[in-house]
Design an enzyme around this catalytic site. Structure first.
Site, short mmCIF file in Angstrom:
data_model
loop_
_atom_site.label_atom_id
_atom_site.label_comp_id
_atom_site.label_asym_id
_atom_site.label_seq_id
_atom_site.Cartn_x
_atom_site.Cartn_y
_atom_site.Cartn_z
N GLU A 193 13.00 19.03 -17.39
CA GLU A 193 14.01 19.83 -17.41
C GLU A 193 15.23 19.25 -18.39
O GLU A 193 16.32 19.25 -18.24
CB GLU A 193 14.79 19.78 -16.10
CG GLU A 193 13.94 20.35 -14.99
CD GLU A 193 14.48 20.66 -13.37
OE1 GLU A 193 16.08 19.96 -13.57
OE2 GLU A 193 14.26 21.23 -12.67
N GLU A 216 5.10 24.43 -10.35
CA GLU A 216 6.06 24.33 -9.02
C GLU A 216 5.97 25.88 -8.59
O GLU A 216 7.06 26.31 -8.32
CB GLU A 216 7.25 23.91 -9.57
CG GLU A 216 7.16 22.25 -10.02
CD GLU A 216 8.62 21.73 -10.50
OE1 GLU A 216 9.44 22.19 -9.62
OE2 GLU A 216 8.61 20.72 -11.07
C1 XIL Z 1 12.85 19.54 -5.28
C2 XIL Z 1 12.10 19.05 -4.08
O1 XIL Z 1 11.31 20.15 -3.68
C3 XIL Z 1 13.42 18.95 -2.98
O2 XIL Z 1 12.56 18.19 -1.81
C4 XIL Z 1 14.40 18.12 -3.36
O3 XIL Z 1 15.21 17.94 -2.68
C5 XIL Z 1 14.75 18.44 -4.78
O4 XIL Z 1 13.76 18.60 -5.60
N1 XIL Z 1 12.21 21.16 -10.06
C6 XIL Z 1 11.67 20.01 -10.03
C7 XIL Z 1 11.18 19.68 -8.50
O5 XIL Z 1 10.96 19.53 -11.02
O6 XIL Z 1 11.31 18.13 -8.63
C8 XIL Z 1 12.26 20.11 -7.62
O7 XIL Z 1 11.73 19.50 -6.37
C9 XIL Z 1 12.55 21.53 -7.59
C10 XIL Z 1 12.93 22.16 -8.87
#
Ligand code: XIL
Length: 365
Positions: free
Chosen positions: A160, A266
């Site tokens: 990100e 994701e």
């Molecule tokens: C999220 C997790 O799923 C949660 O449990 C945590 O509280 C916050 O992070 N982008 C990403 C992930 O790269 O690491 C994030 O995961 C979701 C958004």
């Protein structure tokens, strides 16, 4: 008394004959349906990688051939205090995947979020200088990537780094080090494990063409510097309305044109409207599916996933992994005080129509 051998034989065969029917009632395994060479993955929470959530463990073992840790390998989990690395649960996560012959993914090394403030702080409370911050980055990457050398298949090296308009995010890493913090992270990761795959990972690459262009600029810069980078990850936090299949198609084409592989890292589909203010109970209209998902939305979700997977299959040579962000709806980060239904398995860990539609696309396309 004579035993009627044929009747005896039939008696034995009859119960066995129902077995194939039972077996076909069992859901198909996604990992058996994806194209050869593809990884199909899922993010695990700690209850799962520690083995406490036995139902999820069974499901993951049966369905998937890759895992990503939802939180365990983030900076704040690994090195909450300077030099105080914690590896117990992390080792169990890696063993979980290795024991099952899965590809174990590392997420994530350099990110503006879930990183303790000390990483960027100087002793006077301001921002650490470039040399100090680079040294902290190097130590973190070297220690973490080095520990799992040869066991973690690939790393989200930088996560990100972009704003939605494609410019570089004003991350404390960037403020302290400069724009080349991204290149430095890839350099350190390469040194720590030369054979690990290295990825750039971000969201909204499919919904925002300008952001996608920014990701492509990052990749080209890394390539020009002669650094290793293997794939771009589009997180795939999507909605029914967007991105459209055409936008996903275009995204994969453009990312692939850099020469890199493309991963959906994701994947989930948020079905809820934008949340109201944090810290307050959700207004009922922002939480419409508390008592379950209406059939029409259930079917819309199934269609959306089917369409997305059809596009992935069209690009089967560009894509190397598709990972879901969570096992079942109840596990999803998208609930956050509401009731969301973004994944392929419901809260009872039963496959949803979306599961069947994905399996069907993988079987028939
Ligand atoms: C999220 C997790 O799923 C949660 O449990 C945590 O509280 C916050 O992070 N982008 C990403 C992930 O790269 O690491 C994030 O995961 C979701 C958004």
């Amino acid at each position: 008394m004579e035993i009627d051998r044929r009747a005896f034989g039939r008696a034995l065969v009859a119960p066995l004959a129902v077995l194939p029917a039972l077996a076909s009632a069992q859901p198909a395994a996604l990992k058996a349906l994806v194209p050869k060479g593809w990884l199909i993955g899922v993010a695990l929470n700690q209850n799962q990688s520690d083995g406490r959530d036995a139902v999820a463990v069974e499901l993951v073992t049966r369905q998937f051939n890759a895992i990503t840790p939802e939180n365990l390998l983030k900076f704040q989990s690994v090195q909450p205090q300077p030099g105080a690395f914690t590896f117990d649960a992390q080792d169990r996560y890696v063993a979980f995947g290795r024991d099952r012959g899965m590809a174990v993914i590392g997420h994530t090394l350099v990110w503006h979020s879930q990183t303790p403030a000390w990483v960027w702080a100087s002793s006077d409370g301001g921002l650490a200088d470039r040399a100090t911050m680079l040294e902290r980055m190097r130590t973190h990457i070297t220690t973490l990537v080095g520990r799992y050398k040869g066991r973690i298949r690939g790393w989200d090296v930088v996560n990100e780094a972009l704003n939605d308009d494609g410019t570089l995010r004003d991350s404390p890493w960037r403020r302290g080090i400069g724009d080349d913090y991204i290149a430095k992270a890839f350099e350190f990761a390469r040194q720590a494990d030369p054979s690990a795959e290295l990825y750039y990972n971000d969201y909204n690459l499919a919904t925002r063409p300008e952001k996608r262009a920014g990701a492509i600029r990052i990749v080209k810069d890394l390539q020009q510097r002669g650094l290793r980078v293997d794939a771009v990850g589009e997180q795939g936090h999507w909605r029914l309305e967007s991105p459209t299949p055409a936008a996903i198609d275009q995204t994969i084409t453009e990312l692939r044109a850099t020469g890199l592989k493309v991963m959906i890292t994701e994947l989930d589909v948020n079905l809820l409207p934008t949340a109201g203010p944090r810290g307050q109970p959700p207004a009922p209209e922002t939480n419409p599916y508390v008592n379950g998902l209406p059939e029409d939305v259930q079917q819309a979700l199934a269609r959306y996933y089917a369409d997305a997977f059809r596009v992935f299959l069209k690009h089967r040579d560009a894509i190397t992994r598709v990972t879901f962000w969570g096992v079942s709806d109840g596990d999803s980060w998208l609930n956050r005080g509401r009731v969301n239904h973004p994944l392929l398995w419901d809260r009872q860990r039963q496959p949803k129509p979306a599961f069947a539609s994905v399996a069907n696309v993988l079987t028939t396309t």
